[in-house]
Enzyme design. Structure first.
Site, short mmCIF file in Angstrom:
data_model
loop_
_atom_site.label_atom_id
_atom_site.label_comp_id
_atom_site.label_asym_id
_atom_site.label_seq_id
_atom_site.Cartn_x
_atom_site.Cartn_y
_atom_site.Cartn_z
N ALA C 239 59.57 80.49 1.34
CA ALA C 239 59.52 81.67 0.48
C ALA C 239 58.65 81.44 -0.75
O ALA C 239 58.14 80.33 -0.98
CB ALA C 239 60.93 82.06 0.06
N HIS C 240 58.52 82.47 -1.56
CA HIS C 240 57.63 82.40 -2.72
C HIS C 240 58.10 81.36 -3.75
O HIS C 240 59.28 81.20 -3.99
CB HIS C 240 57.45 83.76 -3.41
CG HIS C 240 58.67 84.54 -3.69
ND1 HIS C 240 58.61 85.79 -4.26
CD2 HIS C 240 59.98 84.30 -3.46
CE1 HIS C 240 59.83 86.26 -4.39
NE2 HIS C 240 60.67 85.39 -3.92
N ASN C 241 57.12 80.69 -4.31
CA ASN C 241 57.34 79.74 -5.42
C ASN C 241 58.10 78.50 -5.03
O ASN C 241 58.55 77.75 -5.89
CB ASN C 241 58.01 80.45 -6.61
CG ASN C 241 57.11 81.54 -7.16
OD1 ASN C 241 57.33 82.73 -6.93
ND2 ASN C 241 56.05 81.14 -7.81
#
Lengths: 345, 345, 345
Positions: C239-241
């Site tokens: 997922a993001h980050n």
């Protein structure tokens, strides 16, 4: 769609016994709740009898048990669900595609392509690949060098078959299916991972279905093998050197780790996970969301942590981490009880 | 990016109350830890106040509670996170694409395409498909025959929409998303599986987002339905004939089995699994990695086996297989205790 | 395949000590069970000694421990598995592709492409993208605007890199891999979800492998970062980050939620799930099918609900929902026991 067909025309092709108006015409299958009078429905479970009473369908497929439960024109058969499957196919035949290679397809000159095959725009066929009769390669699908596809295979748009993989007849690969990517094999080299070339193939038998975005990795040295009639739902992962026996069906999001051997006629539920290097006996059933960590004899196996309201889960889950101590505490109580009883003698 | 904008220009468009230098210019949103003075950040949780004290951002979005916690130019609003979302969109508008069909795109002559739509090289639009205003079809994306896309839809490269599926306005389909592959439906025919033609569609409402490599299968007879405003993360599987209510959000790797009905405004965690043919009430929250096996009323539900150090897990997990016997042993102890107390009377 | 090579030629390149016929020629690696005399096999575990006795391979790689267990020509080395990996690569070098851009590829005029790169038919390279030496872009793969690929990257057919993402040297992206789709970030706006533009990038280090249909989302503001030497199997979601430390390996179907920080040299099993915003220490090992819900120090962690025959599972699982009450009942018994013992004094 071939319809309309009368019930007697249907029975002539698929068997079964017509009760009521044998000239009733149907054009399509339908569902009990939404069918119109031009549609034919089926009922196979008692709990849908209420829906049967209310249906506006034109005809019904049912078993002798339910024959008297409706006055609609009907076809009576011992296995209504299978009959319905055949009838649905009769009314919805697999589309035939006009043979030929689209001018925007990319077919290597050394590839061998049956004249009856259809290759859509943006599809690619690699060097020395062999493509059977009536194969359909959808837009943007890919067949690598030296790969083989048997007669009547269908690759939906963006399906990918890597170099050298072998696919039998009548395979269906849905969009995003990837057959033959490298297995996940590395040797530790200090802190780094040294990739082991994956030189095996994927070999699919006849009548294998591969769902959308399902991945089947090629073998490290020997092949990954999927036998005849295996049905794979979407988003399944089959690792390198797995072998899956004939007619096994696997539901979506399941994962099979490397070198596992799955028997014939197994049914594996969605999101089930099978450890590598184990053997699952023929005819085994594995429930959804179950992790299988050792080899299995035939039977039905389940391993789902029972969900609960969040607060109840918190309380109960806290005890899970104390179970080994808890059983020891019960043993102490039992032992003292026995000493007491012994003392009382 | 539209910037620079002053805080007063921002507040004129989005509301909020400016405190401090209203002429402070910002060009982009940033994070507390890495923002430069040309960036604007937000804070919504007390635990980030330390980061706020250290930030080098040029301006801050915050709630009245935190208004006095910084001397930076700031915009005060009741919902800083939502404000930030709107501001980020203001500074990063959805790119407009030059209308037109790339000469290397494959658009069937019978398709109906709005003049403002953009079709990139290698994209395919099938016969009789209808494509709305300002739709963007990325490279290698695919829209099947008779499919419909509402205005302002965006299909990223390799996204696939099968024949006949209906998609509302402003849908976003990320790369590898597959809408409309066949549901996993078979009838047993002896040992073999007989495929049931999947003649239903997928129908998506307006404002639906579909993450990368997410799959939504078409219905067997009736449709699979995703209502307005549903947000689906990556690698989700939605099986045939599922219905998902408006504004429900589902995190990555979740799976919804066939004919499940999910209510409106639900939140389903990553890798959660929902059994087929069950109903989830509006507003239900399901934790990540939780398997739901029966219908649910509104509430928050969890079912995660608590992890532990491997050795501790081994000890505790061994007891899980003895739980039914353990509770019987406790019952025996309790019964004997009661007999004892009764005897002591 | 470069072979045939003699054992002495192999040892000259890779080290090790030849025992027996140093002129034995091999052309390929093989498996103990299926190798022919032109193939070389390895053995690293005692349990395969029986297979060694029966193998028809022409030569064996083994450790000093097993040196006396065969009369076949052999190469003795301390780490036979790593040696085998290197030998397999020597015999199966990464194919070199003829440089050039296929006439049916779509390369934006502003892109910067090394002369030694190969771009296949149907591949796309966006505006201002930079493509390094000897990069291979397979059919239908996609590199977005402003993206960068270091030297020797390989994108298999249909792999997608979104705009602005940065990929180091020697990356391998298998078919269906998606790097840089939007992270799943929304702010609630009444009942609706308001999308937060995801303006961060994905940044991959050198020597990163990304399996088929794996997805790595771009960061919301800052970047999603995958460090050097990370190996990702198929169907993983990042997922993001998220940040993943160097040389961490993750098996198929795992999911890492937003902003999680995974250390270096971790090994994460298949279908493991990592909660967002937590930190996993360097060198941590997580078992397959395990959900990690808080930050971890180094160690090995497991959380699999033990499967059982379905009927046994039903009985035991029912008790799981009563565990908090069960431990209370045991406490009552213990308390009464203590009172009793106290009274008996």
């Amino acid at each position: 769609m071939r319809g309309p067909l009368t019930l007697s025309e249907i029975a002539a092709q698929l068997g079964g016994r017509v009760v009521g108006d044998a000239d009733r015409k149907v054009v399509q299958v339908g569902s009990l709740g939404r069918a119109s009078e031009k549609q034919v429905v089926f009922i196979a479970q008692r709990r849908y009898l209420g829906d049967l009473a209310r249906t506006r369908a034109g005809a019904v497929i049912l078993s002798p048990d339910f024959e008297a439960q409706t006055t609609l024109p009907r076809i009576v058969t011992d296995d209504p669900y299978l009959y319905f499957a055949r009838l649905a196919r009769l009314l919805n035949p697999i589309p035939t595609r006009e043979p030929g290679v689209d001018s925007a397809a990319h077919v290597h000159p050394s590839a061998s392509l049956a004249a009856s095959a259809r290759v859509e725009a943006g599809a690619t066929v690699g060097a020395n690949a062999r493509i059977g009769e009536r194969v359909w390669l959808g837009a943007g699908s890919y067949v690598g060098a030296d790969a083989q596809l048997g007669d009547d295979c269908r690759l939906y748009p963006t399906a990918v078959v890597y170099d050298g993989c072998i696919i039998g007849e009548r395979a269906v690969l849905h969009a995003g299916a990837v057959v033959g990517a490298d297995g996940f094999g590395y040797a530790k080299d200090g802190e780094r991972w040294n990739a082991i070339p994956q030189i095996g193939r994927v070999v699919l038998g006849n009548d294998v279905d591969v769902g959308a975005n399902t991945t089947i990795d090629r073998g490290t040295i020997d092949d990954t093998v999927i036998e005849d009639g295996v049905k794979l739902d979407d988003q399944i992962h089959i690792a390198h050197n797995v072998r899956i026996g004939a007619n096994t069906a696997i539901a979506a999001c399941a994962g099979i780790a490397g070198s596992a051997v799955i028997g014939r006629n197994c049914e594996i539920g969605g999101a089930a996970m099978i450890r590598g290097h184990i053997r699952i006996a023929d005819g085994t059933r594995i429930s959804p969301a179950t992790a299988i960590t050792r080899s299995l004899r035939a039977g039905t196996y389940t391993g789902i942590f029972p969900f609960d309201k969040h607060a109840a889960w918190l309380s109960n889950a806290a005890v899970v981490r104390q179970l080994a101590k808890l059983i020891d505490r019960v043993r102490v109580l039992e032992k003292k009880r026995l000493q007491k009883e012994s003392n009382s003698d």
